[in-house]
Write a protein that holds these residues in place. Structure first.
Motif, PDB file in Angstrom:
ATOM      1  N   ARG A  88      36.989 -15.863   0.610  1.00  0.00           N
ATOM      2  CA  ARG A  88      37.368 -17.104   1.295  1.00  0.00           C
ATOM      3  C   ARG A  88      38.374 -16.828   2.407  1.00  0.00           C
ATOM      4  N   LEU A  90      38.563 -13.863   3.789  1.00  0.00           N
ATOM      5  CA  LEU A  90      38.004 -12.704   4.473  1.00  0.00           C
ATOM      6  C   LEU A  90      38.847 -11.448   4.253  1.00  0.00           C
ATOM      7  N   PHE A 115      35.738  -8.222  15.417  1.00  0.00           N
ATOM      8  CA  PHE A 115      35.659  -8.669  14.022  1.00  0.00           C
ATOM      9  C   PHE A 115      36.430  -7.720  13.111  1.00  0.00           C
ATOM     10  N   TYR A 119      39.412  -8.768  10.766  1.00  0.00           N
ATOM     11  CA  TYR A 119      39.107  -8.742   9.337  1.00  0.00           C
ATOM     12  C   TYR A 119      38.827  -7.298   8.889  1.00  0.00           C
ATOM     13  N   ILE A 283      30.682 -16.369   3.474  1.00  0.00           N
ATOM     14  CA  ILE A 283      31.746 -16.765   4.395  1.00  0.00           C
ATOM     15  C   ILE A 283      31.938 -15.708   5.469  1.00  0.00           C
ATOM     16  N   ALA A 284      31.937 -14.440   5.084  1.00  0.00           N
ATOM     17  CA  ALA A 284      32.136 -13.361   6.051  1.00  0.00           C
ATOM     18  C   ALA A 284      30.978 -13.281   7.045  1.00  0.00           C
ATOM     19  N   LYS A 286      28.938 -15.681   7.906  1.00  0.00           N
ATOM     20  CA  LYS A 286      28.981 -16.861   8.767  1.00  0.00           C
ATOM     21  C   LYS A 286      30.021 -16.696   9.859  1.00  0.00           C
ATOM     22  N   GLU A 287      31.159 -16.118   9.525  1.00  0.00           N
ATOM     23  CA  GLU A 287      32.217 -15.902  10.515  1.00  0.00           C
ATOM     24  C   GLU A 287      31.751 -14.933  11.604  1.00  0.00           C
ATOM     25  N   LEU A 288      31.088 -13.850  11.201  1.00  0.00           N
ATOM     26  CA  LEU A 288      30.587 -12.896  12.193  1.00  0.00           C
ATOM     27  C   LEU A 288      29.497 -13.531  13.044  1.00  0.00           C
ATOM     28  N   GLU A 289      28.614 -14.298  12.425  1.00  0.00           N
ATOM     29  CA  GLU A 289      27.570 -14.981  13.190  1.00  0.00           C
ATOM     30  C   GLU A 289      28.194 -15.902  14.227  1.00  0.00           C
ATOM     31  N   ASP A 290      29.199 -16.677  13.836  1.00  0.00           N
ATOM     32  CA  ASP A 290      29.867 -17.589  14.773  1.00  0.00           C
ATOM     33  C   ASP A 290      30.532 -16.821  15.915  1.00  0.00           C
ATOM     34  N   MET A 291      31.126 -15.666  15.601  1.00  0.00           N
ATOM     35  CA  MET A 291      31.770 -14.876  16.645  1.00  0.00           C
ATOM     36  C   MET A 291      30.741 -14.363  17.649  1.00  0.00           C
TER      37      MET A 291
END
Length: 298
Positions: A88, A90, A115, A119, A283-284, A286-291
Protein backbone atom coordinates in the motif's frame (compact mmCIF):
# COMPACT_ATOMS: atom_id res chain seq x y z
CA UNK A 1 -18.95 -25.83 13.33
CA UNK A 2 -19.43 -22.11 12.90
CA UNK A 3 -17.10 -20.75 15.58
CA UNK A 4 -16.30 -17.04 15.74
CA UNK A 5 -12.97 -15.97 14.27
CA UNK A 6 -12.54 -13.70 17.30
CA UNK A 7 -12.50 -16.72 19.62
CA UNK A 8 -9.65 -18.26 17.67
CA UNK A 9 -7.83 -14.93 17.58
CA UNK A 10 -8.07 -14.60 21.36
CA UNK A 11 -7.02 -18.23 21.81
CA UNK A 12 -3.95 -17.63 19.65
CA UNK A 13 -2.73 -14.68 21.74
CA UNK A 14 -3.45 -16.33 25.10
CA UNK A 15 -1.53 -19.41 23.98
CA UNK A 16 1.28 -17.33 22.48
CA UNK A 17 1.86 -15.26 25.64
CA UNK A 18 0.68 -17.96 28.10
CA UNK A 19 -1.26 -15.23 29.89
CA UNK A 20 -4.79 -13.90 29.83
CA UNK A 21 -3.52 -10.53 31.04
CA UNK A 22 -0.91 -10.08 28.28
CA UNK A 23 -3.35 -11.25 25.64
CA UNK A 24 -5.88 -8.66 26.84
CA UNK A 25 -3.22 -5.92 26.63
CA UNK A 26 -2.15 -6.88 23.09
CA UNK A 27 -5.76 -7.09 21.91
CA UNK A 28 -6.72 -3.83 23.67
CA UNK A 29 -9.40 -5.74 25.53
CA UNK A 30 -10.09 -6.54 29.18
CA UNK A 31 -9.36 -9.79 30.99
CA UNK A 32 -13.00 -10.71 31.77
CA UNK A 33 -13.83 -10.61 28.05
CA UNK A 34 -10.78 -12.71 27.24
CA UNK A 35 -11.71 -15.27 29.88
CA UNK A 36 -15.33 -15.40 28.71
CA UNK A 37 -14.30 -15.91 25.06
CA UNK A 38 -12.00 -18.79 25.94
CA UNK A 39 -14.75 -20.46 27.99
CA UNK A 40 -17.14 -20.10 25.04
CA UNK A 41 -14.56 -21.60 22.67
CA UNK A 42 -13.94 -24.53 25.02
CA UNK A 43 -17.68 -25.07 25.28
CA UNK A 44 -18.18 -25.11 21.51
CA UNK A 45 -15.20 -27.43 20.93
CA UNK A 46 -16.19 -29.65 23.85
CA UNK A 47 -12.76 -29.81 25.44
CA UNK A 48 -10.48 -27.91 27.82
CA UNK A 49 -7.77 -25.88 26.10
CA UNK A 50 -5.87 -24.35 29.03
CA UNK A 51 -4.74 -25.39 32.48
CA UNK A 52 -4.89 -22.37 34.76
CA UNK A 53 -2.47 -21.89 37.66
CA UNK A 54 -0.96 -19.08 39.71
CA UNK A 55 1.95 -18.99 37.25
CA UNK A 56 -0.30 -18.42 34.25
CA UNK A 57 -1.73 -20.88 31.78
CA UNK A 58 -0.42 -23.87 29.87
CA UNK A 59 -1.98 -25.71 26.97
CA UNK A 60 -3.68 -29.05 27.37
CA UNK A 61 -2.85 -31.72 24.74
CA UNK A 62 -6.04 -30.68 22.91
CA UNK A 63 -5.04 -27.03 23.22
CA UNK A 64 -1.56 -27.77 21.87
CA UNK A 65 -3.02 -29.61 18.90
CA UNK A 66 -5.33 -26.67 18.14
CA UNK A 67 -2.53 -24.12 18.60
CA UNK A 68 -0.31 -25.93 16.09
CA UNK A 69 -2.89 -25.25 13.37
CA UNK A 70 -4.10 -21.86 14.59
CA UNK A 71 -0.57 -20.44 14.95
CA UNK A 72 0.28 -21.36 11.36
CA UNK A 73 -2.90 -19.72 10.09
CA UNK A 74 -2.41 -16.52 12.11
CA UNK A 75 1.22 -16.21 11.13
CA UNK A 76 0.16 -16.41 7.47
CA UNK A 77 -2.52 -13.80 8.07
CA UNK A 78 -0.10 -11.45 9.84
CA UNK A 79 2.48 -11.90 7.08
CA UNK A 80 -0.15 -11.12 4.48
CA UNK A 81 -1.21 -8.00 6.40
CA UNK A 82 2.40 -6.81 6.54
CA UNK A 83 2.87 -7.44 2.83
CA UNK A 84 -0.34 -5.61 1.97
CA UNK A 85 0.70 -2.72 4.17
CA UNK A 86 4.09 -2.59 2.44
CA UNK A 87 2.43 -2.75 -0.97
CA UNK A 88 0.00 0.00 0.00
CA UNK A 89 2.89 2.33 0.74
CA UNK A 90 4.95 0.89 -2.15
CA UNK A 91 7.59 -0.44 0.22
CA UNK A 92 7.59 -3.84 -1.46
CA UNK A 93 6.01 -5.92 -4.20
CA UNK A 94 6.95 -6.55 -7.81
CA UNK A 95 5.80 -5.30 -11.20
CA UNK A 96 6.21 -7.50 -14.27
CA UNK A 97 6.24 -5.85 -17.70
CA UNK A 98 6.44 -7.20 -21.23
CA UNK A 99 8.41 -4.85 -23.49
CA UNK A 100 10.20 -4.77 -26.82
CA UNK A 101 13.54 -3.02 -27.40
CA UNK A 102 11.72 -0.27 -29.30
CA UNK A 103 9.31 0.48 -26.46
CA UNK A 104 12.08 0.17 -23.87
CA UNK A 105 14.34 2.69 -25.60
CA UNK A 106 11.66 5.03 -26.92
CA UNK A 107 9.35 5.14 -23.88
CA UNK A 108 10.12 3.04 -20.82
CA UNK A 109 13.71 3.72 -19.74
CA UNK A 110 13.25 7.24 -18.29
CA UNK A 111 10.01 6.19 -16.55
CA UNK A 112 11.59 3.09 -15.02
CA UNK A 113 14.50 5.19 -13.76
CA UNK A 114 12.15 7.66 -12.07
CA UNK A 115 9.98 4.89 -10.61
CA UNK A 116 13.03 3.20 -9.06
CA UNK A 117 14.20 6.50 -7.59
CA UNK A 118 10.82 7.07 -5.91
CA UNK A 119 10.05 3.44 -4.98
CA UNK A 120 13.41 1.63 -4.55
CA UNK A 121 11.84 -1.28 -2.65
CA UNK A 122 9.54 -2.32 -5.51
CA UNK A 123 11.12 -4.92 -7.77
CA UNK A 124 10.69 -4.62 -11.54
CA UNK A 125 10.87 -7.53 -13.97
CA UNK A 126 11.10 -6.58 -17.66
CA UNK A 127 10.62 -9.42 -20.14
CA UNK A 128 11.91 -8.98 -23.70
CA UNK A 129 8.88 -9.74 -25.85
CA UNK A 130 7.80 -9.24 -29.44
CA UNK A 131 4.26 -7.90 -29.77
CA UNK A 132 2.66 -11.37 -30.23
CA UNK A 133 4.69 -12.74 -27.30
CA UNK A 134 3.67 -9.80 -25.10
CA UNK A 135 -0.02 -10.29 -25.90
CA UNK A 136 0.28 -14.01 -25.12
CA UNK A 137 2.08 -13.29 -21.83
CA UNK A 138 -0.62 -10.81 -20.84
CA UNK A 139 -3.38 -13.30 -21.69
CA UNK A 140 -1.64 -15.97 -19.59
CA UNK A 141 -1.18 -13.61 -16.63
CA UNK A 142 2.63 -13.71 -16.85
CA UNK A 143 2.95 -9.91 -16.96
CA UNK A 144 0.94 -7.10 -15.34
CA UNK A 145 0.86 -5.10 -18.57
CA UNK A 146 2.96 -4.70 -21.71
CA UNK A 147 4.24 -1.94 -23.96
CA UNK A 148 4.27 -2.94 -27.63
CA UNK A 149 4.45 -1.56 -31.15
CA UNK A 150 1.67 -1.69 -33.74
CA UNK A 151 0.26 -3.48 -35.60
CA UNK A 152 -1.34 -5.41 -32.75
CA UNK A 153 -4.33 -7.74 -32.59
CA UNK A 154 -6.04 -7.93 -29.21
CA UNK A 155 -8.83 -10.02 -27.65
CA UNK A 156 -11.82 -8.11 -26.28
CA UNK A 157 -10.60 -8.14 -22.67
CA UNK A 158 -7.32 -6.33 -23.44
CA UNK A 159 -7.35 -2.57 -23.95
CA UNK A 160 -4.82 -0.47 -25.85
CA UNK A 161 -3.62 3.04 -25.02
CA UNK A 162 -1.38 4.84 -27.51
CA UNK A 163 1.72 6.29 -25.84
CA UNK A 164 3.77 7.61 -28.72
CA UNK A 165 3.87 7.80 -32.50
CA UNK A 166 7.19 6.76 -34.01
CA UNK A 167 8.70 7.38 -37.42
CA UNK A 168 11.06 4.77 -38.75
CA UNK A 169 13.79 5.51 -41.29
CA UNK A 170 15.90 3.51 -43.70
CA UNK A 171 19.64 3.42 -42.95
CA UNK A 172 22.73 1.93 -44.55
CA UNK A 173 26.45 1.53 -43.92
CA UNK A 174 29.44 3.12 -45.66
CA UNK A 175 29.45 0.64 -48.58
CA UNK A 176 26.07 2.02 -49.65
CA UNK A 177 26.84 5.66 -48.74
CA UNK A 178 26.22 6.84 -52.33
CA UNK A 179 22.54 5.99 -51.89
CA UNK A 180 22.23 8.73 -49.27
CA UNK A 181 22.85 11.36 -51.96
CA UNK A 182 19.55 10.77 -53.79
CA UNK A 183 15.88 10.01 -53.28
CA UNK A 184 15.13 6.35 -53.65
CA UNK A 185 11.92 4.85 -54.95
CA UNK A 186 10.57 1.69 -53.40
CA UNK A 187 11.56 -0.27 -56.52
CA UNK A 188 15.14 1.01 -56.27
CA UNK A 189 15.26 0.24 -52.56
CA UNK A 190 14.13 -3.33 -53.20
CA UNK A 191 17.25 -3.98 -55.32
CA UNK A 192 19.50 -3.96 -52.26
CA UNK A 193 19.89 -6.51 -49.44
CA UNK A 194 17.59 -6.02 -46.47
CA UNK A 195 17.91 -6.59 -42.75
CA UNK A 196 14.61 -7.08 -40.92
CA UNK A 197 13.19 -8.66 -37.80
CA UNK A 198 12.00 -12.26 -38.05
CA UNK A 199 8.77 -13.49 -39.60
CA UNK A 200 7.18 -14.08 -36.18
CA UNK A 201 7.22 -10.34 -35.39
CA UNK A 202 4.70 -7.61 -36.14
CA UNK A 203 7.55 -5.51 -37.59
CA UNK A 204 8.01 -8.10 -40.32
CA UNK A 205 4.26 -8.06 -40.93
CA UNK A 206 4.25 -4.23 -41.03
CA UNK A 207 6.96 -4.04 -43.72
CA UNK A 208 5.53 -6.96 -45.67
CA UNK A 209 2.25 -5.07 -45.97
CA UNK A 210 3.99 -1.80 -46.87
CA UNK A 211 6.02 -3.45 -49.62
CA UNK A 212 2.92 -5.27 -50.89
CA UNK A 213 0.93 -2.01 -51.12
CA UNK A 214 3.67 -0.73 -53.39
CA UNK A 215 3.61 -3.82 -55.61
CA UNK A 216 6.76 -5.34 -54.13
CA UNK A 217 7.67 -8.43 -52.11
CA UNK A 218 9.75 -8.12 -48.95
CA UNK A 219 12.55 -10.69 -49.04
CA UNK A 220 15.02 -9.92 -46.23
CA UNK A 221 18.53 -11.27 -46.65
CA UNK A 222 19.12 -11.25 -42.90
CA UNK A 223 16.51 -11.72 -40.17
CA UNK A 224 17.61 -10.17 -36.88
CA UNK A 225 16.43 -11.61 -33.57
CA UNK A 226 16.04 -8.20 -31.90
CA UNK A 227 15.70 -4.58 -32.99
CA UNK A 228 18.97 -3.73 -31.24
CA UNK A 229 20.84 -6.02 -33.63
CA UNK A 230 19.84 -4.10 -36.75
CA UNK A 231 22.17 -1.09 -36.42
CA UNK A 232 25.36 -3.15 -35.88
CA UNK A 233 24.43 -5.33 -38.87
CA UNK A 234 23.81 -2.24 -41.00
CA UNK A 235 27.11 -0.64 -39.96
CA UNK A 236 28.88 -3.85 -40.99
CA UNK A 237 27.48 -3.27 -44.51
CA UNK A 238 25.32 -6.38 -44.49
CA UNK A 239 22.32 -4.53 -45.88
CA UNK A 240 19.75 -1.76 -45.46
CA UNK A 241 17.68 -1.67 -42.30
CA UNK A 242 14.70 0.16 -40.83
CA UNK A 243 14.91 1.61 -37.32
CA UNK A 244 12.99 4.21 -35.27
CA UNK A 245 14.47 7.71 -35.37
CA UNK A 246 14.98 7.48 -31.59
CA UNK A 247 17.60 4.77 -32.23
CA UNK A 248 19.71 7.24 -34.23
CA UNK A 249 20.54 9.62 -31.39
CA UNK A 250 24.31 9.97 -31.35
CA UNK A 251 24.63 8.22 -34.72
CA UNK A 252 26.01 9.98 -37.81
CA UNK A 253 28.04 9.39 -40.94
CA UNK A 254 31.11 9.60 -38.70
CA UNK A 255 29.92 6.43 -36.95
CA UNK A 256 29.42 4.68 -40.29
CA UNK A 257 25.66 5.15 -40.54
CA UNK A 258 23.79 6.93 -43.34
CA UNK A 259 20.13 7.92 -43.53
CA UNK A 260 18.32 7.22 -46.76
CA UNK A 261 15.67 9.47 -48.26
CA UNK A 262 12.73 7.65 -49.83
CA UNK A 263 10.19 9.00 -52.29
CA UNK A 264 7.52 7.38 -50.11
CA UNK A 265 7.74 7.93 -46.37
CA UNK A 266 7.54 4.88 -44.15
CA UNK A 267 4.09 4.84 -42.48
CA UNK A 268 3.95 5.89 -38.84
CA UNK A 269 3.74 3.26 -36.12
CA UNK A 270 2.53 3.50 -32.53
CA UNK A 271 3.92 2.40 -29.20
CA UNK A 272 1.00 1.29 -27.03
CA UNK A 273 0.41 0.17 -23.48
CA UNK A 274 -1.85 -2.87 -23.33
CA UNK A 275 -3.53 -4.17 -20.18
CA UNK A 276 -6.36 -6.48 -19.18
CA UNK A 277 -9.79 -5.06 -18.41
CA UNK A 278 -10.89 -8.11 -16.40
CA UNK A 279 -8.05 -8.19 -13.86
CA UNK A 280 -7.17 -5.35 -11.45
CA UNK A 281 -3.54 -4.28 -11.18
CA UNK A 282 -1.60 -4.37 -7.93
CA UNK A 283 -0.97 -1.02 -6.27
CA UNK A 284 2.64 -0.97 -7.49
CA UNK A 285 1.73 -1.96 -11.06
CA UNK A 286 -1.02 0.65 -11.17
CA UNK A 287 1.40 3.34 -9.99
CA UNK A 288 3.93 2.44 -12.69
CA UNK A 289 1.20 2.32 -15.33
CA UNK A 290 0.02 5.80 -14.30
CA UNK A 291 3.58 7.13 -14.43
CA UNK A 292 4.00 5.79 -17.98
CA UNK A 293 0.72 7.32 -19.12
CA UNK A 294 1.41 10.67 -17.44
CA UNK A 295 4.96 10.77 -18.77
CA UNK A 296 3.73 10.51 -22.33
CA UNK A 297 0.99 13.11 -21.89
CA UNK A 298 3.29 15.68 -20.24
Amino acid sequence: MNISYDYYRIFYYVAKYKSFTQAAAVLLNNQPNITRSIKNLESELGCTLFIRSNRGVTLTPEGQKLYTHIALAFEHIERAERELSSDRFLQGGMVSIGASEVSLRCVLLPVLKRFRQIYPDVRIRVSNHSTPQAVAALKDGLVDFAVVTTPVELPHFIKKTTLKTIQEVAVCGSSYASLAQKRLSMAELAQYPFICLGKQTKTYEFYTRWFSRNGLVLTPDIEAATADQILPLVKTDLGIGFVPEDFLQGESEATGLYRLTLTKKIPLREICLISRTDTPLSIAAKELEDMILNHQSS
